[in-house]
Design a protein around this motif. Structure first.
Motif, mmCIF file in Angstrom:
data_model
loop_
_atom_site.group_PDB
_atom_site.id
_atom_site.type_symbol
_atom_site.label_atom_id
_atom_site.label_comp_id
_atom_site.label_asym_id
_atom_site.label_seq_id
_atom_site.Cartn_x
_atom_site.Cartn_y
_atom_site.Cartn_z
ATOM 1 N N SER A 2 0.820 -1.202 0.000
ATOM 2 C CA SER A 2 0.000 0.000 0.000
ATOM 3 C C SER A 2 0.859 1.260 0.000
ATOM 4 O O SER A 2 2.046 1.223 0.334
ATOM 5 C CB SER A 2 -0.912 0.009 1.230
ATOM 6 N N ALA A 4 0.610 3.689 2.059
ATOM 7 C CA ALA A 4 0.994 4.008 3.430
ATOM 8 C C ALA A 4 2.225 3.216 3.854
ATOM 9 O O ALA A 4 3.122 3.745 4.524
ATOM 10 C CB ALA A 4 -0.167 3.728 4.382
ATOM 11 N N THR A 5 2.277 1.954 3.460
ATOM 12 C CA THR A 5 3.455 1.139 3.776
ATOM 13 C C THR A 5 4.674 1.673 3.035
ATOM 14 O O THR A 5 5.791 1.691 3.578
ATOM 15 C CB THR A 5 3.210 -0.331 3.409
ATOM 16 N N ARG A 110 -2.506 -4.823 17.898
ATOM 17 C CA ARG A 110 -3.251 -4.428 16.695
ATOM 18 C C ARG A 110 -4.117 -5.560 16.152
ATOM 19 O O ARG A 110 -4.860 -5.360 15.194
ATOM 20 C CB ARG A 110 -2.267 -3.964 15.603
ATOM 21 N N GLY A 165 -1.196 3.181 15.690
ATOM 22 C CA GLY A 165 -2.303 2.731 14.855
ATOM 23 C C GLY A 165 -3.475 2.176 15.621
ATOM 24 O O GLY A 165 -4.423 1.669 15.014
ATOM 25 N N ALA A 170 -5.012 6.491 16.233
ATOM 26 C CA ALA A 170 -5.009 6.516 14.769
ATOM 27 C C ALA A 170 -5.717 7.753 14.227
ATOM 28 O O ALA A 170 -5.447 8.196 13.103
ATOM 29 C CB ALA A 170 -5.666 5.247 14.226
ATOM 30 N N THR A 174 -1.498 13.267 10.995
ATOM 31 C CA THR A 174 -0.045 13.293 10.859
ATOM 32 C C THR A 174 0.513 14.706 11.001
ATOM 33 O O THR A 174 1.652 14.887 11.437
ATOM 34 C CB THR A 174 0.356 12.678 9.498
ATOM 35 N N ILE A 226 2.490 7.871 9.066
ATOM 36 C CA ILE A 226 1.557 7.369 8.047
ATOM 37 C C ILE A 226 1.662 5.855 7.934
ATOM 38 O O ILE A 226 0.659 5.135 7.893
ATOM 39 C CB ILE A 226 1.845 8.035 6.688
ATOM 40 N N LYS A 229 0.167 4.045 11.022
ATOM 41 C CA LYS A 229 -1.278 4.194 11.212
ATOM 42 C C LYS A 229 -2.090 3.524 10.115
ATOM 43 O O LYS A 229 -3.163 2.975 10.385
ATOM 44 C CB LYS A 229 -1.643 5.680 11.289
ATOM 45 N N ARG A 230 -1.582 3.556 8.892
ATOM 46 C CA ARG A 230 -2.395 3.053 7.784
ATOM 47 C C ARG A 230 -1.699 1.969 6.961
ATOM 48 O O ARG A 230 -2.296 1.430 6.023
ATOM 49 C CB ARG A 230 -2.790 4.218 6.862
#
Length: 282
Positions: A2, A4-5, A110, A165, A170, A174, A226, A229-230
């Motif tokens: 993703s 975000a990753t 999580r 996260g 979350a 940011t 980022i 969290k995502r």
């Protein structure tokens, strides 16, 4: 992977420059360097947030400020304490337990599945890090307080990263990281004035501090926020073992280190661990 990753991977790439830029700023007291670096990162971040008309997002509940400033300042304070009380190589090796802890804490905090592939990937990454960072390491008993501080900073950063996260945190935007960086700079400045003697930076040191604040001690924390969290903290935790390898390679390219077979083997192990973890499903 993703977006975000990928942002989290950007933070890891910037942290690879931390050792080189720290070497170039050698001579500045560590707490002074922390205060200056975070001040640059926080002010630049604040300018970007202001340009977007989103300064109001810095108004966050106390728990967000405690988590943000506590995480950034707490990790760096414990890390510098560890380096002051224990041999740097051994302390750094213990510090690099934080990627492993991020992966392991992702399950209870999580609710993310680990699985054998992810565990194998992070294990291979840690083995490569240990080969590179901990070669010839010794653990003298008199350095135990420093080793405990290094373990503390690893736990600190892992908990800070994974809890970013969780549902309660979350929702913190940011943009608030700009405020957290400035809060960290203020705490570091107070600690510096209390425990260190101020050194006026020369032109080279000032440039190194500016680059630190723009990258490893600035933009990296926004990108990491980022990613945590995502993005996928399990994959980022595994890929984090590329940081000491990339950092070593950058030092070698800058003439600050020597190339060796150990660097090659460690690079292959870390890359293999990241590949295994990246292919894991779930």
């Amino acid at each position: 992977m993703s977006s975000a990753t990928l942002a989290g991977c950007g933070a890891l790439a910037l942290w690879a420059f931390l050792a080189l830029l720290s070497r170039l700023s050698a001579g500045l007291p560590p707490l002074q360097l922390t205060a200056m670096g975070f001040a640059v990162g926080g002010l630049v971040g604040l300018a970007v947030v202001a340009a977007k008309g989103r300064l109001g997002l810095l108004r966050q509940p106390g728990i967000a400020w405690l988590h943000g400033v506590g995480g950034l300042f707490g990790y760096h304070a414990l890390y510098f304490l560890a380096l002051a009380l224990a041999p740097a190589v051994e302390a750094n090796l213990i510090n690099y337990l934080w990627p492993l802890l991020i992966v392991l804490l992702s399950a209870p905090l999580r609710g993310l599945r680990l699985g054998p592939a992810r565990l194998a990937g992070v294990g291979l990454g840690f083995a490569g890090c240990a080969l590179l960072v901990g070669s010839g390491a010794a653990f003298p008993p008199e350095a135990i307080p420093g080793f405990l501080a290094a373990l503390g900073c690893a736990v600190f950063w892992a908990v800070y990263s994974v809890t970013s996260g969780t549902p309660r945190l979350a929702a913190v935007p940011t943009e608030a990281v700009a405020g957290f960086c400035l809060g960290t700079a203020a705490l570091a400045a107070v600690a510096h004035l209390a425990f260190e003697t101020t050194v006026a930076p020369d032109a080279g040191q000032f440039l190194a501090v500016a680059l630190l604040g723009l990258g490893p001690v600035g933009a990296a924390f926004f990108l990491w926020d980022i990613g945590m969290k995502r993005g996928d903290p399990r994959l980022l935790g595994t890929l984090a073992y590329a940081v000491p390898v990339a950092s070593t390679l950058l030092l070698i390219l800058a003439g600050q280190g020597e190339f060796s077979a150990r660097v090659v083997v460690a690079t292959l192990m870390v890359a293999g661990g990241g590949f295994v973890a990246a292919r894991a499903r779930g």
